[in-house]
Design a protein around this motif. Structure first.
Motif, PDB file in Angstrom:
ATOM      1  N   CYS A  47      -7.268  17.243 -11.072  1.00  0.00           N
ATOM      2  CA  CYS A  47      -7.182  17.764  -9.969  1.00  0.00           C
ATOM      3  C   CYS A  47      -8.516  18.052  -9.099  1.00  0.00           C
ATOM      4  N   LYS A  68     -11.596  21.318  -2.369  1.00  0.00           N
ATOM      5  CA  LYS A  68     -10.487  21.670  -2.769  1.00  0.00           C
ATOM      6  C   LYS A  68      -9.721  22.379  -1.695  1.00  0.00           C
ATOM      7  N   HIS A  89       2.030  16.413  -7.883  1.00  0.00           N
ATOM      8  CA  HIS A  89       2.547  17.331  -6.847  1.00  0.00           C
ATOM      9  C   HIS A  89       3.930  17.434  -6.486  1.00  0.00           C
ATOM     10  N   GLU A  94      -1.953  13.560 -12.297  1.00  0.00           N
ATOM     11  CA  GLU A  94      -3.359  14.263 -12.492  1.00  0.00           C
ATOM     12  C   GLU A  94      -3.575  14.068 -14.035  1.00  0.00           C
ATOM     13  N   ASP A 149      -4.575  23.685 -10.408  1.00  0.00           N
ATOM     14  CA  ASP A 149      -3.326  22.904 -10.890  1.00  0.00           C
ATOM     15  C   ASP A 149      -3.362  22.693 -12.544  1.00  0.00           C
ATOM     16  N   GLN A 199       0.331  21.646 -14.401  1.00  0.00           N
ATOM     17  CA  GLN A 199       0.827  20.182 -14.030  1.00  0.00           C
ATOM     18  C   GLN A 199       0.004  19.011 -14.385  1.00  0.00           C
TER      19      GLN A 199
HETATM   20 MN    MN Z   1      -4.044  18.990  -7.479  1.00  0.00          MN
END
Ligand code: MN
Ligand code: PEP
Length: 353
Positions: free
Chosen positions: A124, A153, A294, A320, A331, A334
Motif C-alpha cells: 500500500c 498517501k 481495496h 497489495e 492498510d 488487507q
Molecule cells: Mn491501500
C-alpha cells in the motif's frame, strides 16, 4: 367491382412506396442540414422556417385532406427530421467504443495493458528501500510486471502516515528498475504531477480524487499513462466522464480501475462492482483493472474475486502485497504476505497470460 378495388389498392401501394422513398430522401437531406448546422454551431429548431413551410403547404393543399390534417401530418415529419438533425449533435465521447472501436493498448515498461492479462502488486505504502527491494524481487521472480507502492498517501485521518513523498518515489523507481518492472504510484496534487511523472511509469488517480477535475486535467497533460480509480461513490457514468477529462487533454493512455464502491455492507470494506468493470469493457476501448484489495478489504476474498474479474474479461487485477503486513504503515489488514500472494497467484494463474 372487386377487381377495381384491387387495382386501386395496387395504386395505393405504389404511392406508399413513392412516399417512403421521398420521406427517406427528405430525411437524408435533413441529416445533412443537421451536420452543417452542428458545424456552424446553429440551432436545429427553426420555428420561423417551420411556420413558413406549414403556411405554403396549407395554402397549396389541393384537398381532399383538410388543412388541419395536412398540418398535423407534416408536423410529425418535421419532428422526425429534427430528431435526425439532433442525432448529429450527440457527441461521441472519446472513451467510447464508438469513437475508437479498437481496444486501446497501454504500454508501461514491460507491461501491455489490454494486450495481456496482468497483475499489479506491491505494498500500500512505500516505507523503506529494503521493503520495496524485497517486494519487487519476490514479485518479479513470480512474473509480475507492474509494481505498486504509494508515496503520497490519501489517509482518512490527517494524523496517519502520509507517505514518504519524493523519497518514496525514488525508492519505488529504483526497485522497479532493478527488477525490470513498471512502477505505478498515486498522485494527489496538481503541484506533484511533474515530479511523480518523473519517477513513475503510471500515474494513479485515487478513488478520493476521481472528481478532482484540476488534477484530471493536469494528468491529462502529462505524458504518462494514468490508472484512474473509480470513486467510492461514483456512478459508472461519472467514472467514464472522469476518464473523458484526461482523454480530452490529449492523453489517450488511460486505464480504468474498479476498486469497490461504498454500500451498506459491513463484512467487506467496499462492494466490488463487477458490473461496472464489465460495462467499462463493453462501453469503452480502455483497459480495465479490478483492484480486489481495496474492494474486499480482506485477504480471504482476493482469489475468488480476481478469478471472477479475469473470467469476466478484465485486463488486470490489482493486489497489495507487503513483506510483513502486520507492521505495515497503512492498510495492514488487507495486504497479502508473500506466502499469501503465492497462494493467490496459484489460484488465478490459469486465467493469466
Ligand atoms: Mn491501500
Ligand atoms: C491505494 O491504491 O492505495 C488507494 C488508496 O486506493 P483507492 O484510491 O482505490 O482507495
Amino acid at each position: 367491382m372487386k377487381a377495381r378495388i384491387k387495382e386501386l389498392r395496387d395504386e395505393i401501394d405504389r404511392i406508399n412506396r413513392e412516399l417512403l422513398a421521398l420521406l427517406s430522401e427528405r430525411g437524408e437531406i435533413a441529416r445533412e442540414i443537421g451536420r452543417l448546422q452542428t458545424e456552424l454551431g446553429l440551432s436545429h429548431y427553426d420555428p420561423v422556417r417551420e411556420a413558413e413551410m406549414l403556411d405554403y403547404l396549407t395554402r397549396e393543399n389541393p384537398g381532399p385532406f383538410p388543412a388541419e390534417t395536412i398540418k398535423h401530418l407534416f408536423k410529425e415529419i418535421f419532428k422526425a427530421s429534427l430528431t435526425l438533425e439532433e442525432a448529429e449533435d450527440q457527441k461521441t465521447f472519446l472513451y467510447s467504443k464508438k469513437a475508437h472501436p479498437e481496444p486501446t493498448i497501454v504500454e508501461a515498461g514491460p507491461a501491455r495493458f489490454g494486450a495481456e492479462k496482468l497483475v499489479i502488486a506491491g505494498p500500500c505504502s512505500i516505507e523503506s528501500a529494503a521493503q520495496m527491494e524485497e517486494t519487487a524481487a519476490f514479485l518479479a521472480q513470480k512474473g509480475v510486471k507492474v509494481l505498486r507502492g504509494g508515496a503520497f498517501k490519501p489517509r482518512t485521518s490527517p494524523y496517519a502516515f502520509q507517505g514518504l513523498g519524493v523519497e518514496g518515489l525514488k525508492i519505488g523507481r529504483a526497485a522497479a528498475d532493478r527488477h525490470g518492472m513498471a512502477f505505478v504510484t498515486e498522485v494527489m496534487d496538481t503541484r506533484d504531477v511533474e515530479v511523480v511523472a518523473e519517477y513513475a511509469d503510471i500515474l494513479q488517480i485515487g478513488a478520493r480524487n476521481m472528481q478532482n477535475f484540476a488534477l484530471l486535467k493536469e494528468v491529462g497533460r502529462a505524458k504518462k499513462p494514468v490508472l484512474l480509480k473509480r470513486g467510492m461513490s461514483a456512478t459508472i457514468e461519472e467514472w467514464f466522464y472522469a476518464a473523458e477529462y484526461i482523454l480530452a487533454q490529449g492523453n489517450d493512455r488511460v486505464i480504468l480501475a474498479e476498486r469497490g464502491i461504498r454500500t451498506f455492507e459491513k463484512w467487506t470494506r467496499n462492494t466490488l462492482d463487477l458490473s461496472g468493470a464489465v460495462l467499462a469493457k463493453q462501453e469503452t476501448h480502455l483497459p480495465v483493472v479490478v483492484d480486489v484489495t481495496h474492494a474486499a478489504g480482506r485477504t480471504d476474498l482476493l482469489a475468488p474475486l480476481a478469478r471472477a474479474a479475469l473470467a469476466a474479461g478484465v485486463d488486470a487485477v490489482h493486489v497489495e502485497v507487503h513483506p510483513n503486513p502486520l507492521v505495515a504503515l497503512s492498510d495492514n489488514r488487507q495486504q497479502l504476505d508473500f506466502a499469501g500472494f503465492e497462494r493467490f497467484f496459484e489460484a488465478i494463474r490459469d486465467l493469466l497470460g
